[in-house]
Design an enzyme around this catalytic site. Structure first.
Site, PDB file in Angstrom:
ATOM      1  N   ASP A   1      -3.281 -11.117   2.608  1.00  0.00           N
ATOM      2  CA  ASP A   1      -1.980 -11.433   3.219  1.00  0.00           C
ATOM      3  C   ASP A   1      -2.091 -12.550   4.249  1.00  0.00           C
ATOM      4  O   ASP A   1      -1.076 -13.134   4.641  1.00  0.00           O
ATOM      5  CB  ASP A   1      -1.382 -10.191   3.886  1.00  0.00           C
ATOM      6  CG  ASP A   1      -0.958  -9.129   2.893  1.00  0.00           C
ATOM      7  OD1 ASP A   1      -1.081  -9.366   1.678  1.00  0.00           O
ATOM      8  OD2 ASP A   1      -0.518  -8.049   3.331  1.00  0.00           O
TER       9      ASP A   1
ATOM     10  N   HIS B   1       1.357  -4.782  -4.929  1.00  0.00           N
ATOM     11  CA  HIS B   1       0.347  -4.713  -3.875  1.00  0.00           C
ATOM     12  C   HIS B   1      -1.031  -4.498  -4.487  1.00  0.00           C
ATOM     13  O   HIS B   1      -1.296  -3.459  -5.098  1.00  0.00           O
ATOM     14  CB  HIS B   1       0.664  -3.583  -2.904  1.00  0.00           C
ATOM     15  CG  HIS B   1      -0.376  -3.401  -1.843  1.00  0.00           C
ATOM     16  ND1 HIS B   1      -0.560  -4.306  -0.828  1.00  0.00           N
ATOM     17  CD2 HIS B   1      -1.319  -2.433  -1.666  1.00  0.00           C
ATOM     18  CE1 HIS B   1      -1.549  -3.907  -0.058  1.00  0.00           C
ATOM     19  NE2 HIS B   1      -2.030  -2.770  -0.548  1.00  0.00           N
TER      20      HIS B   1
ATOM     21  N   GLU C   1      -4.897  -5.456   5.747  1.00  0.00           N
ATOM     22  CA  GLU C   1      -4.405  -4.293   5.007  1.00  0.00           C
ATOM     23  C   GLU C   1      -5.254  -4.108   3.752  1.00  0.00           C
ATOM     24  O   GLU C   1      -5.576  -5.078   3.065  1.00  0.00           O
ATOM     25  CB  GLU C   1      -2.940  -4.560   4.639  1.00  0.00           C
ATOM     26  CG  GLU C   1      -2.267  -3.509   3.804  1.00  0.00           C
ATOM     27  CD  GLU C   1      -0.864  -3.952   3.399  1.00  0.00           C
ATOM     28  OE1 GLU C   1       0.061  -3.140   3.516  1.00  0.00           O
ATOM     29  OE2 GLU C   1      -0.703  -5.105   2.946  1.00  0.00           O
TER      30      GLU C   1
END
Length: 254
Positions: free
Chosen positions: A42, A174, A31
């Site tokens: 991640d 994020h 991502e």
């Protein structure tokens, strides 16, 4: 050696045959994490934390990560419309988790720790675990699975240190200070701080809309600024997560 895939099969079989080994399974996603960082934090972060935990006990082994995760969501990962963000359906993730757990249990393993590194995975991991345990019970196998997300082990004192100007919450971290600091500590070659886009934390309405609305997301793809990230913060975050998770694993399984 803590990574089970690096063992020959006979060494691995001897290690797990009595059911006392603890198998840690990192689960992440590919991502985008802004223009300043690679697309695999991640995966790399829960893998490194799992290895750190495993280094504290010969009873713990780390399985290869499940690298693809559930679809990035606008309000937690920037959304599924950035090039590079490569996601799988929830059913696919459920089936992969189920099949992997069943396979490792058939080797003799009975204790598992799933270390999640991607917020959107959470409930699909729960379903995969539930289906795996149901399947194993039909085979006469009783196993236990611990599910955790590494950021839940970041203490209040650590948050106060890493976010001295105030903490806006994990939902907008994020590509921010947390992940960037950890990557600066673990994989600095994957971070270019000169490309950090500084902006205020993203704000969202109290609902989701489908199809997702790209205009809700900062154009950088990050939901908060990584300007204050540092290797020092990353080392602190890493050590706190390793110690906390090892405590939980020891209490339950060792």
């Amino acid at each position: 050696m803590v990574n089970l895939e690096l063992m020959d099969w006979q060494t691995y079989a001897a290690k797990v045959k009595d059911g006392n080994a603890v198998i840690m399974l990192p689960i992440g996603a590919i991502e985008q994490h802004g223009p300043h960082m690679s697309m695999n934090p991640d995966v790399l972060i829960p893998k490194a934390i799992s290895e750190g935990v495993a280094s504290k006990s010969s009873a713990i082994l780390v399985a290869p990560p499940i690298s693809y995760g559930y679809k990035s969501q606008v309000k937690s990962g920037g959304g599924n419309f950035f090039p590079g963000t490569t996601c799988i359906n929830g059913k696919t993730l459920i089936d992969v988790v189920k099949d992997v757990l069943v396979a490792y249990a058939r080797h003799g393993n009975r204790k598992f720790v799933l270390v999640n590194g991607h917020f959107e995975n959470s409930m699909f991991l729960v379903e995969g675990i539930d289906l795996a345990l149901e399947h194993l019970r039909h085979e006469g196998i009783q196993a236990q699975v611990m599910l955790l997300s590494y950021w839940d082990y970041v203490t209040k004192d650590t948050i106060a240190t890493v976010f001295p100007d105030g903490f806006t919450g994990w939902d907008v971290e994020h590509g921010g200070v947390l992940e960037t600091s950890l990557m600066l500590h673990l994989h600095p070659e994957c971070v270019n701080m000169e490309k950090v886009v500084h902006h205020h934390p993203a704000t969202f309405p109290p609902y989701d809309i489908f199809p997702p609305e790209p205009s809700w997301v900062p154009s950088s793809g990050t939901l908060s600024s990584a300007k204050n990230a540092s290797e020092e913060y990353g080392r602190l975050l890493f050590n706190v997560c390793v110690e906390g998770i090892f405590g939980s694993v020891s209490e339950r399984f060792i």
